[in-house]
Design an enzyme around this catalytic site. Structure first.
Site, PDB file in Angstrom:
ATOM      1  N   HIS A  96      -4.663  -5.402  -3.110  1.00 40.36           N
ATOM      2  CA  HIS A  96      -3.011  -4.952  -3.442  1.00 40.36           C
ATOM      3  C   HIS A  96      -2.901  -4.813  -5.048  1.00 40.36           C
ATOM      4  O   HIS A  96      -2.317  -4.378  -5.812  1.00 40.36           O
ATOM      5  CB  HIS A  96      -1.933  -6.180  -2.908  1.00 40.36           C
ATOM      6  CG  HIS A  96      -0.787  -5.793  -2.558  1.00 40.36           C
ATOM      7  ND1 HIS A  96      -0.348  -5.211  -2.103  1.00 40.36           N
ATOM      8  CD2 HIS A  96       0.724  -6.291  -3.570  1.00 40.36           C
ATOM      9  CE1 HIS A  96       1.156  -4.291  -2.122  1.00 40.36           C
ATOM     10  NE2 HIS A  96       0.982  -5.456  -2.444  1.00 40.36           N
ATOM     11  N   SER A 103       3.831  -0.009  -3.070  1.00 40.47           N
ATOM     12  CA  SER A 103       4.096  -1.517  -2.153  1.00 40.47           C
ATOM     13  C   SER A 103       5.676  -1.357  -1.439  1.00 40.47           C
ATOM     14  O   SER A 103       5.351   0.003  -0.392  1.00 40.47           O
ATOM     15  CB  SER A 103       4.466  -2.573  -2.714  1.00 40.47           C
ATOM     16  OG  SER A 103       4.407  -3.856  -1.004  1.00 40.47           O
ATOM     17  N   ASP A 135      -7.179  -4.303   0.278  1.00 42.22           N
ATOM     18  CA  ASP A 135      -5.356  -4.691  -0.176  1.00 42.22           C
ATOM     19  C   ASP A 135      -5.255  -5.972   0.944  1.00 42.22           C
ATOM     20  O   ASP A 135      -5.099  -5.688   2.457  1.00 42.22           O
ATOM     21  CB  ASP A 135      -4.253  -3.593   0.491  1.00 42.22           C
ATOM     22  CG  ASP A 135      -3.750  -3.729  -0.157  1.00 42.22           C
ATOM     23  OD1 ASP A 135      -2.833  -5.258   0.036  1.00 42.22           O
ATOM     24  OD2 ASP A 135      -2.730  -2.805  -0.552  1.00 42.22           O
TER      25      ASP A 135
END
Length: 684
Positions: free
Chosen positions: A659, A539, A624
């Protein structure tokens, strides 16, 4: 021999002009918010096939790692029960189940166990399944829970009658996944998400037995830089709506005893002022950065909440010690602080003012307060872990501080924590600042002579601190001679709030240079082999990976960037993309020329150039909701165009996940096995 050719993406020039500056994005076409474009899906499939072909020779190693990691995990494992109301709640993992079974019982020992939800049954029909926000009504007869079967973090709330086991007719769609109950057992508060930006911004009141269409909107967040979420006070008197942006945080309070109550702002919102509240009897306790950069604890009587001048100090501000957390009990205050990066916990008896401090053996560790749901508890519940100590649950007597170990995660096989050692050192960065680093290695495999492979991890954003903690999977690297390092770079709060402020917006570059300087120093000090340094981050940590790959590619043999935020400028210019508006105070708003120029100077996608890049594995999920799939997809296409040399570049997309990766406790191990095998295969 059949050659394996990497997919090459077409180029469709797309001009973006900002502040008179023109950028040409040849891969902008890869964005499809519907995720149905046949050409895009075909390209992702081709990339996946390329990964499979290039790593086919590691398939046995991947399977070995998977089985090795899985074999350490106890198949039948229950969480420690936590009390809420009249029941003790826990979860059970059984056999090869991917998901927990949620249970409750009338006592701590687990007699008269009642199954609330078997998530394995709920998940059966879905490739992806995520449960959220289990909340039992005040009467303890109805269970609310949210489910997401796409991995976009948009949940449908369902209600289960615990006396009959049947679902109620009520279903609340398009929500953030969490609810709070009014005390009449009929009133339910929930938050709706914007389907495009995924911003949770509207608080509704629902009455059980009525259509969702009739629900009452009681609060709408007008400022798109704020997140909205909810909780209920420990004394159950109030539902609290939290308003949270990067640099400003506030709250509104709803009387949980009134089904028609309106939210009342605790104090007027002020830019730059952050606070959180907890209620006990007639007093609110407030953790705040008001005139306290590292936060302080204050209190105010419930009749005087609207004015900060009425607030009284409970724990004074300290420039060298950050207040992280606190818990209230009828006669005790427990507060958690961080000094020089190390956690300490203090117990204060409210009636006498007497204080005592908890002690632990490890030099660096992670600790968290949890499950302290009742004001009348005589013990504090917490978990404890370090790089060499598995997660351990304790009850701590609030009077004597005697610790009762309730559980320690069992590591199956021949694990012995005495075989491993951890260190906490400081590395001097290029500007003279000392950066903390946590290290762990297997004693009989480590020589401080620069011969061990080094795996360095980093994050460094949002003030999120990656504390040293135990990992079942990491043992597979340590047992093969790897040294594992966490670089606690600026952008976290490891050294307090100033450490965060010095790693965001116009100081963001410090995050990247800290990571690079740590790598150089660890090699120079003999912790790692200069030819076998591997880096990973996900991320915003994927942004870190992209930046250091551009700035110092020669340092790393291999890099894994998971769900990486790499197209910084384009994403932050587009307010239709989830999270963008909430993060202007983290990265800056590129509509401001100063921020635009600064962000452009480090944006991994924009700074790609003709050079040799490390061997790179990039992973993402098609669905995501945090970092859209097209960011890494574009990044890979451009890297392929510009990279020189023969190092491999691999891009793997999980077509079912988002995610957080694959759902389920064992499915995620495959992702870890892929990363580890990628690194091990590259060893020189």
């Amino acid at each position: 021999m059949i050659s394996i050719t990497a997919p090459v993406a077409k180029k469709v020039p797309y001009e973006i002009v900002t502040h008179g500056h023109k950028r040409v994005d040849d891969y902008y076409w890869m964005r499809d918010d519907t995720r149905t474009d046949p050409e895009i899906l075909a390209h992702l499939a081709a990339e996946n096939s390329y990964v499979d072909a290039k790593l086919a020779h590691t398939s046995e190693l991947q399977e070995t790692l998977f089985e090795e990691i899985k074999a350490r995990i106890k198949k039948d494992d229950n969480s420690v029960p936590t009390k809420r109301g009249n029941y003790f709640y826990a979860s059970q993992m059984q056999g090869d189940n991917e998901y927990p079974i949620y249970i409750r019982s009338t006592d701590f020992s687990g007699s008269n166990t009642e199954v609330l939800l078997d998530v394995n049954q709920l998940a059966k029909a879905h490739d992806y399944y995520q449960l959220s926000g289990l909340r039992v009504s005040p009467s303890e007869k109805v269970l609310a829970y949210g489910e997401d079967t796409v991995s976009r973090r948009i949940y449908t709330i369902k209600f289960k009658d615990l006396s009959t086991g049947e679902l109620l007719a009520d279903e609340l769609i398009g929500t953030s996944g969490n609810i709070e109950w009014g005390n009449d057992n009929k009133t339910v508060y929930y938050i709706k998400r914007d389907p495009q930006t995924l911003l949770a911004y509207q608080v509704f009141r629902h009455t059980l037995g009525t259509p969702q269409a009739n629900d009452e909107l009681i609060y709408e967040e007008q400022d798109k830089t704020f997140y909205t979420f909810m909780s209920k006070s420990k004394d159950n008197s109030s539902v609290i709506i939290w308003h949270s942006s990067t640099e400003t945080k506030s709250a509104s309070v709803i009387d949980a005893n009134s089904p028609k109550a309106t939210p009342i702002e605790f104090i007027p919102r002020e830019t730059g002022i952050e606070y959180s509240i907890a209620k006990m009897h007639d007093w609110f306790y407030i953790s705040t950065n008001w005139q306290a950069q590292n936060f302080r604890l204050m209190k105010v009587h419930k009749d005087k909440v609207g004015d900060k001048s009425n607030w009284q100090d409970v724990i004074a501000a300290n420039d060298n010690i950050k207040l992280d957390d606190f818990e209230l009990f009828n006669d005790h205050l427990v507060y958690q602080q961080r000094e020089n990066g190390l956690i300490r916990v203090t117990v204060r008896q409210l009636s006498t003012g007497k204080e005592q401090q908890l002690s632990f053996n490890d030099s660096a560790f992670n600790l968290g307060l949890y499950g302290n749901n009742n004001l009348d508890n005589s013990a504090l519940r917490l978990y404890y872990t370090s790089l060499t100590t598995p997660y351990t649950d304790y009850d701590v007597d609030l009077t004597t501080l005697e610790k009762t170990q309730l559980k320690q995660d069992e590591v199956l096989g021949d694990f012995d924590s005495n075989n491993y050692a951890s260190e906490r050192i400081f590395i001097t960065a290029r500007d003279g600042v000392k950066v903390p680093v946590s290290l762990v290695y297997r004693k009989d495999k480590f020589k401080k002579d620069g011969t061990n492979p080094l795996h360095q991890y980093g994050y460094g954003s949002y003030g999120s601190t990656i504390d040293p903690r135990f990992s079942f999977s990491r043992l597979s690297l340590l047992d093969r001679g790897f040294v594992y390092a966490i670089a606690h770079v600026r952008g976290s709060q490891m050294l307090g709030r100033p450490w965060y402020e010095d790693g965001k917006k116009l100081t963001k570059n410090n995050t990247f240079t800290d990571f690079i300087d740590v790598t150089k120093a660890l090699v120079a000090q003999g912790y790692g082999d200069k030819d076998n340094v591997f880096a990973s981050g996900g991320s915003a940590g994927g942004l870190l990976m992209g930046a250091v790959m551009n700035m110092a590619p020669e340092l790393y043999n291999g890099v894994h960037a998971a769900v990486p935020f790499v197209d910084v400028v384009t994403t932050m210019l587009d307010e239709s993309i989830p999270l963008t508006t909430n993060e202007f105070d983290e990265w800056g708003n590129p509509k401001n020329k100063e921020y635009y120029n600064y962000m452009l100077s480090y944006s991994p996608y924009d700074q790609i150039k003709k050079q040799s890049y490390p061997n790179t594995l990039i992973t993402t999920g098609l669905h995501d909701s945090q970092v859209q799939y097209f960011e890494p997809m574009k990044w890979v296409a451009k890297l392929r165009e510009y990279k020189t040399g023969d190092n491999i570049l691999l891009f793997k997309t999980d077509m079912e996940s988002g995610h957080g990766g694959a759902s389920g406790r064992f499915k995620g191990i495959h992702e870890t096995a892929l990363e580890y095998s990628f690194f091990i295969d590259l060893l020189k």
